[in-house]
Design a protein around this motif. Structure first.
Motif, short mmCIF file in Angstrom:
data_model
loop_
_atom_site.label_atom_id
_atom_site.label_comp_id
_atom_site.label_asym_id
_atom_site.label_seq_id
_atom_site.Cartn_x
_atom_site.Cartn_y
_atom_site.Cartn_z
N LYS A 44 83.74 24.15 17.52
CA LYS A 44 84.51 24.98 18.45
C LYS A 44 84.05 24.74 19.89
CE LYS A 44 86.04 29.61 19.45
NZ LYS A 44 86.03 31.01 19.09
N ILE A 45 82.75 24.68 20.09
CA ILE A 45 82.24 24.43 21.44
C ILE A 45 82.73 23.08 21.94
CG2 ILE A 45 80.18 23.89 22.80
CD1 ILE A 45 78.67 25.95 21.22
N LEU A 46 82.58 22.07 21.11
CA LEU A 46 82.95 20.72 21.54
C LEU A 46 84.45 20.56 21.71
CD1 LEU A 46 80.41 18.64 19.43
CD2 LEU A 46 80.24 19.34 21.82
N CYS A 47 85.23 21.25 20.89
CA CYS A 47 86.69 21.14 20.96
C CYS A 47 87.24 21.86 22.19
CB CYS A 47 87.30 21.73 19.70
SG CYS A 47 89.10 21.67 19.66
N TYR A 48 86.79 23.08 22.44
CA TYR A 48 87.36 23.89 23.51
C TYR A 48 86.64 23.75 24.84
CZ TYR A 48 90.11 26.04 19.86
OH TYR A 48 90.97 26.24 18.84
N ASN A 49 85.41 23.34 24.80
CA ASN A 49 84.63 23.33 26.03
C ASN A 49 84.15 21.94 26.38
OD1 ASN A 49 83.23 24.22 28.22
ND2 ASN A 49 81.72 25.40 27.10
N SER A 50 83.87 21.14 25.40
CA SER A 50 83.34 19.78 25.53
C SER A 50 82.02 19.72 26.29
CB SER A 50 84.36 18.82 26.13
OG SER A 50 84.52 19.03 27.52
N PHE A 51 81.44 20.88 26.55
CA PHE A 51 80.15 20.92 27.21
C PHE A 51 79.28 21.95 26.51
CE2 PHE A 51 77.28 23.00 30.21
CZ PHE A 51 76.52 21.92 30.59
N MET A 52 78.12 21.50 26.10
CA MET A 52 77.17 22.39 25.46
C MET A 52 75.91 22.40 26.31
SD MET A 52 75.63 22.25 21.56
CE MET A 52 77.20 21.80 20.89
N THR A 53 75.46 23.58 26.69
CA THR A 53 74.27 23.66 27.52
C THR A 53 73.04 23.18 26.75
OG1 THR A 53 73.65 25.91 26.89
CG2 THR A 53 75.22 25.68 28.71
N ASN A 54 72.02 22.78 27.48
CA ASN A 54 70.78 22.34 26.83
C ASN A 54 70.14 23.47 26.03
OD1 ASN A 54 70.93 19.69 27.70
ND2 ASN A 54 69.80 20.11 29.58
N LYS A 55 70.22 24.70 26.54
CA LYS A 55 69.67 25.84 25.81
C LYS A 55 70.40 26.03 24.48
CE LYS A 55 68.31 28.34 29.94
NZ LYS A 55 68.60 29.46 30.83
N THR A 56 71.72 25.89 24.52
CA THR A 56 72.50 26.03 23.30
C THR A 56 72.14 24.93 22.31
OG1 THR A 56 74.31 27.04 24.53
CG2 THR A 56 74.85 26.15 22.36
#
Length: 108
Positions: free
Chosen positions: A25-37
């Motif tokens: 979901k993160i990659l599909c809708y945001n395409s950016f994942m924080t380093n903390k995440t």
């Protein structure tokens, strides 16, 4: 009645599915994942792998529940971290983490 190891296998399978669904979901809708995440998700994945290893060896299967709990906790912290870019409140209490995730996710 299922033996404890069978129950944990079911729980572990479901947790892996939830973890993967969150990542997609993160990659599909945001395409950016924080380093903390990423860090929280890596820790959650490691906890699930350790739980799986305990179940596979059929030794100390009750400890698998502990690592599944840890994985859920870290998954919730990943959600909070991704939505807020902040370090989640330091707790092991699911209710507090769920409340924090809902407030941050739905109330801004």
């Amino acid at each position: 009645m299922l033996d404890p190891a069978s129950k944990y296998v079911t729980i572990l399978t479901n947790l892996k599915w939830v973890l993967n669904a969150f990542i997609e979901k993160i990659l599909c809708y945001n395409s950016f994942m924080t380093n903390k995440t990423k860090t929280w998700l890596e820790l959650a994945t490691n906890d699930l792998a350790l739980a799986q290893e305990l179940l596979d060896r059929k030794k100390n299967v009750y400890y698998a529940a502990h690592y599944c709990h840890q994985a859920v906790e870290k998954l919730l912290k990943a959600i909070i971290s991704q939505r807020t870019a902040r370090i989640p409140f330091p707790t092991h209490n699911f209710k507090i983490l769920l409340d924090q995730a809902q407030k941050k996710c739905f109330n801004g």
